[in-house]
Design an enzyme around this catalytic site. Structure first.
Site, short mmCIF file in Angstrom:
data_model
loop_
_atom_site.label_atom_id
_atom_site.label_comp_id
_atom_site.label_asym_id
_atom_site.label_seq_id
_atom_site.Cartn_x
_atom_site.Cartn_y
_atom_site.Cartn_z
N SER A 164 0.87 -1.14 0.01
CA SER A 164 -0.01 0.00 0.11
C SER A 164 1.05 1.11 -0.10
CB SER A 164 -0.97 0.10 1.35
OG SER A 164 -1.33 1.11 1.62
N TYR A 177 -1.56 -1.19 10.45
CA TYR A 177 -2.01 -1.42 8.89
C TYR A 177 -0.55 -1.08 8.11
CZ TYR A 177 -4.13 -1.86 4.19
OH TYR A 177 -4.56 -1.98 2.96
P1 NAD Z 1 -11.55 -6.50 1.17
O1 NAD Z 1 -11.77 -6.29 2.51
O2 NAD Z 1 -12.68 -6.44 0.08
O3 NAD Z 1 -10.84 -8.14 0.62
C1 NAD Z 1 -10.03 -8.72 1.52
C2 NAD Z 1 -10.71 -10.40 1.50
O4 NAD Z 1 -9.48 -11.17 2.57
C3 NAD Z 1 -11.84 -10.79 1.93
O5 NAD Z 1 -12.61 -11.38 0.88
C4 NAD Z 1 -11.85 -11.30 3.29
O6 NAD Z 1 -12.64 -12.38 3.40
C5 NAD Z 1 -10.42 -12.07 2.95
N1 NAD Z 1 -9.88 -12.60 4.14
C6 NAD Z 1 -9.75 -12.13 5.17
N2 NAD Z 1 -9.04 -12.80 6.30
C7 NAD Z 1 -8.77 -13.85 5.51
C8 NAD Z 1 -7.84 -15.15 5.82
N3 NAD Z 1 -7.30 -15.23 7.20
N4 NAD Z 1 -7.79 -16.00 4.87
C9 NAD Z 1 -8.08 -15.74 3.41
N5 NAD Z 1 -8.69 -14.79 3.25
C10 NAD Z 1 -9.18 -13.80 4.10
O7 NAD Z 1 -10.03 -5.73 0.72
P2 NAD Z 1 -9.84 -5.03 -0.58
O8 NAD Z 1 -9.97 -3.76 -0.60
O9 NAD Z 1 -10.25 -5.87 -1.79
O10 NAD Z 1 -8.13 -5.19 -0.37
C11 NAD Z 1 -7.46 -6.37 -1.06
C12 NAD Z 1 -6.10 -6.08 -0.77
O11 NAD Z 1 -5.43 -4.79 -1.26
C13 NAD Z 1 -5.65 -6.05 0.84
O12 NAD Z 1 -4.35 -6.65 0.86
C14 NAD Z 1 -5.58 -4.58 1.02
O13 NAD Z 1 -4.97 -4.41 2.22
C15 NAD Z 1 -4.77 -3.96 -0.20
N6 NAD Z 1 -5.20 -2.72 -0.30
C16 NAD Z 1 -6.39 -2.16 -0.58
C17 NAD Z 1 -6.44 -0.83 -0.74
C18 NAD Z 1 -7.97 -0.23 -0.98
O14 NAD Z 1 -7.80 0.83 -1.13
N7 NAD Z 1 -9.06 -0.94 -1.11
C19 NAD Z 1 -5.23 0.11 -0.81
C20 NAD Z 1 -4.16 -0.41 -0.72
C21 NAD Z 1 -3.92 -1.66 -0.45
#
Ligand code: NAD
Length: 281
Positions: A164, A177
């Site tokens: 991120s 985080y």
């Molecule tokens: P999200 O919350 O929609 O998806 C995360 C998924 O991980 C969920 O489906 C959840 O069920 C699953 N999960 C949680 N714990 C788990 C486990 N122990 N085993 C397997 N699966 C598990 O999040 P997102 O926004 O789609 O983000 C995806 C990735 O991108 C993450 O790593 C997040 O940190 C990163 N990210 C997101 C953003 C953003 O703006 N959305 C920005 C930077 C980084």
């Protein structure tokens, strides 16, 4: 984007963790256009299954596997099922990750006087902090331990981690985080070096502010207007807008397609509209 014309991964198995989530479910659907076989891993089976069905209905090849990225035996069981269904891993995308409210402060700055019931730095909960470090860091390391074993010496194999832009400079309120994603970036470089003699490249993307379930309540008021924090983000994003999931796809295709990136190894690619490059002045 003409994904199917430019990228043919019909001989590849792509494994995506967190694939029931907003970003990785979307990425799974886009990567399916390369004709790769897509294994969608998530602790929430039904969320991953819904995306797998969408891919199959559109003529792709996909299957969901209930997996916790924090449980080696669960990952190993999924590995065995995937190997039987599709073959072994060529490309691993470590997408499972996220924050936890118990590891988040209410205020950006500590003050001498704070209203009662404010959750300050001193109230952060150890379980919450451990949850965040485990999910993001260990949840990247353990699947890599299981799946990279099958990738050793395989032509065109690579790992993509999801860091991120808060890994470069921490965001206020979310120390765990930010720290955990910094660890993911650091681990990406470590893996790139460690696997450099055995043919596995490892890179990461560092998305900026994209709207998803994870951050929706931080960015928008119940009436849909941007919060004060959202306005602050937009002011500090030189391009003046939030990103969207589509804007991650080209970066991932570039990093996993060795015709374009065979000598790219250990990079953390920001996709943030310039946020991490901007001092604010
Ligand atoms: P999200 O919350 O929609 O998806 C995360 C998924 O991980 C969920 O489906 C959840 O069920 C699953 N999960 C949680 N714990 C788990 C486990 N122990 N085993 C397997 N699966 C598990 O999040 P997102 O926004 O789609 O983000 C995806 C990735 O991108 C993450 O790593 C997040 O940190 C990163 N990210 C997101 C953003 C953003 O703006 N959305 C920005 C930077 C980084």
């Amino acid at each position: 984007m003409q994904i199917s014309l430019n990228h043919d991964f019909s001989d590849k198995v792509i494994i995506i963790t967190g694939a029931g989530g907003i970003l990785c479910g979307f990425l799974a659907k886009q990567l399916a256009k390369t004709k790769a076989k897509i294994a969608l891993l998530d602790i929430n089976f039904y969320a991953a299954e819904a995306f797998a069905q969408e891919i199959n209905n559109a003529g792709g090849r996909a299957k969901a596997y209930q997996t916790s990225v924090l449980d080696l035996s669960s990952i190993q069981a999924s590995r065995d099922e995937i190997a039987a269904d599709f073959g072994t891993c060529d490309i691993l995308i470590n997408g499972a990750g996220g924050n936890n409210p118990q590891a988040t402060t209410d205020n950006e700055f500590h003050e001498y006087e704070l209203p009662e019931n404010t959750k300050s730095f001193f109230d952060l909960n150890q379980d919450g902090v451990e949850f965040v470090f485990n999910l993001n860091y260990l949840g990247t390391l353990l699947p890599t331990q299981v799946f990279a074993k099958d990738m050793l010496g395989k032509q065109g194999s690579s790992i993509i981690n999801i860091s991120s832009m808060n890994a470069f400079t921490p965001l206020t309120k979310i120390p765990a985080y930010s720290g955990a994603k910094a660890a993911v970036s650091n681990f990406t470089q470590w893996l790139a070096v460690h696997f450099s003699h055995v043919g596995i490249r490892c890179n990461a993307i560092a998305p900026g502010f994209l709207v998803s379930n994870q951050n929706r309540t931080l960015l928008f008021n119940p009436d849909g207007s941007p919060t004060a924090r959202a306005n602050k983000i937009l002011t500090n994003t030189p391009m003046g807008r939030f990103g969207n999931a589509e804007e991650l796809v080209g970066a991932i295709l570039f990093l996993i397609d060795e015709r374009y990136s065979a000598f790219v190894n250990g990079v953390v690619l920001p996709i943030d509209g310039g946020f991490s490059a901007y001092s604010g002045v």
